[in-house]
Scaffold this motif. Structure first.
Motif, mmCIF file in Angstrom:
data_model
loop_
_atom_site.group_PDB
_atom_site.id
_atom_site.type_symbol
_atom_site.label_atom_id
_atom_site.label_comp_id
_atom_site.label_asym_id
_atom_site.label_seq_id
_atom_site.Cartn_x
_atom_site.Cartn_y
_atom_site.Cartn_z
ATOM 1 N N GLU A 234 0.830 -1.206 0.000
ATOM 2 C CA GLU A 234 0.000 0.000 0.000
ATOM 3 C C GLU A 234 0.866 1.258 0.000
ATOM 4 O O GLU A 234 0.585 2.222 -0.728
ATOM 5 N N ALA A 237 2.284 1.758 -3.425
ATOM 6 C CA ALA A 237 1.316 2.326 -4.370
ATOM 7 C C ALA A 237 1.247 3.847 -4.230
ATOM 8 O O ALA A 237 1.198 4.573 -5.235
ATOM 9 N N CYS A 277 -4.829 5.782 -6.115
ATOM 10 C CA CYS A 277 -4.577 4.501 -5.456
ATOM 11 C C CYS A 277 -5.350 4.386 -4.152
ATOM 12 O O CYS A 277 -5.319 3.345 -3.492
#
Length: 359
Positions: A234, A237, A277
């Motif tokens: 995460e 991203a 994202c």
């Protein structure tokens, strides 16, 4: 069990979980009357045209939930219980604890109407006469292909939400705080989470920069969300989106990725929509009104909610409607639709039931 008894039993659950959008039994009763035309449509025939009709609820509903947010699961399960159906729930691990908490809060008379499954259960699926699926398009298509034509299938695929800010004249900090809340809830991963804020390109450069700076300040100060630790994928991203923005020369405001709940504001001009994202990474897009329709083309048919910052011109509203937007709402309430909203532009109870007419 009659409808009125189920409504009474679900009253306290609505109050414990206001995020479902239902404040209590009054909202549940109103939804039944709005969509099924009678509060007791599930219990008895009522006058309809020159005859009578009665709604028949599914004996069993198979719910397939998405992993990004539990709210859709709460709502789908609540509607299934309101109809009196048994509910088999395929619940991915990221939302399982939340759904278990919801089910545990149900009155004992309703808890036996729910079964949670960690993975696909073929027996529960085949014994259900209504299939409700939330997820990416490939998930929707997979379950749709599995569902026989004589069974009801309701799919809610991936959607995109936006904010229309229009021409920036003044930067109101209270309104920016509302936008920050819309962005921050559920880590910006739900279909109702704004991915982009649209500003008319002819706004002054000074006002645009001020807008982004105040938004960044609001995201930094937003204490309405719980801290959340992001995993390495995460964080990667977020970094990828930041690096891309810098490489393209777009202005950027950012927090350290080492902080809880990192945030990013990216000011760009792109000819078409491109997704964020999530994880509190928001685009501020400069738009020429004459090119808005082209900008929306990649997400035509996929727009869930448009948050309204100021009054929207009629021609802009028309463009969004032509692009199949299904909901407009004030900023600050994007993540909390009203109890009576049409999810993805469709009724909810009506799609689950079938009708028997008596002429």
């Amino acid at each position: 069990m009659h409808t009125l008894e189920r409504i009474e039993l679900l009253d306290e659950v609505c109050k414990l979980f206001p995020e479902t959008g239902f404040k209590g039994k009054e909202d549940l009763a109103a939804l039944l009357e709005l969509e099924l035309k009678s509060l007791t449509a599930l219990d008895e025939f009522f006058s309809y045209g020159h005859g009578k009709t009665k709604a028949i609820a599914p004996s069993q509903i198979y719910h397939v939930l998405a992993a990004n947010t539990p709210i859709a699961g709460y709502q789908s399960l609540l509607l299934g219980l309101l109809l009196g159906s048994f509910n088999a729930v395929q619940c991915p691990k990221p939302v399982k604890n939340s759904l278990f908490r919801f089910v545990s809060s149900l009155p004992q008379k309703l808890q036996h109407k729910v079964e949670l499954y960690d993975e696909f259960n073929i027996n529960a699926f085949e014994n259900s006469d209504c299939i409700v699926v939330f997820g990416q398009q490939k998930t929707i298509e997979y379950f749709k292909n599995l569902t026989p034509t004589h069974k009801r299938f309701i799919g809610h695929g991936h959607k995109v939400s936006l904010i229309w800010a229009g021409r920036v004249e003044e930067v109101n900090r209270e309104k920016m705080a509302l936008i920050s809340r819309d962005i921050s809830l559920y880590s910006q991963l739900g279909c109702l989470s704004p991915q982009s804020i649209l500003i008319e390109e002819n706004s002054s450069s000074e006002k645009i920069e001020s807008f982004c700076q105040v938004l960044a300040d609001s995201l930094r100060q937003d204490m309405s969300i719980q801290s959340q630790s992001l995993d390495i994928d995460e964080l990667a991203a977020i970094k990828q989106h930041r690096d891309c923005a810098k490489a393209l020369g777009w202005a950027l405001w950012e927090s350290s990725l080492l902080e809880p709940n990192p945030w990013t504001v990216i000011l760009r001009k792109s000819p078409i929509f491109e997704p964020t994202c999530g994880y509190r990474t928001i685009y501020v897009d400069l738009i020429e009104k004459s090119k808005l329709e082209d900008w929306l083309k990649p997400i035509k048919g996929m727009i869930s909610t448009v948050g309204v910052f100021e009054k929207m011109p009629e021609n802009i509203i028309s463009i969004f409607i032509e692009s199949a937007t299904s909901r407009f709402c004030p900023i600050g309430s994007m993540q909390q639709p009203a109890a009576f909203w049409h999810h993805d532009g469709r009724t909810r109870l009506q799609e689950m039931v079938r009708w028997v007419d008596w002429e």
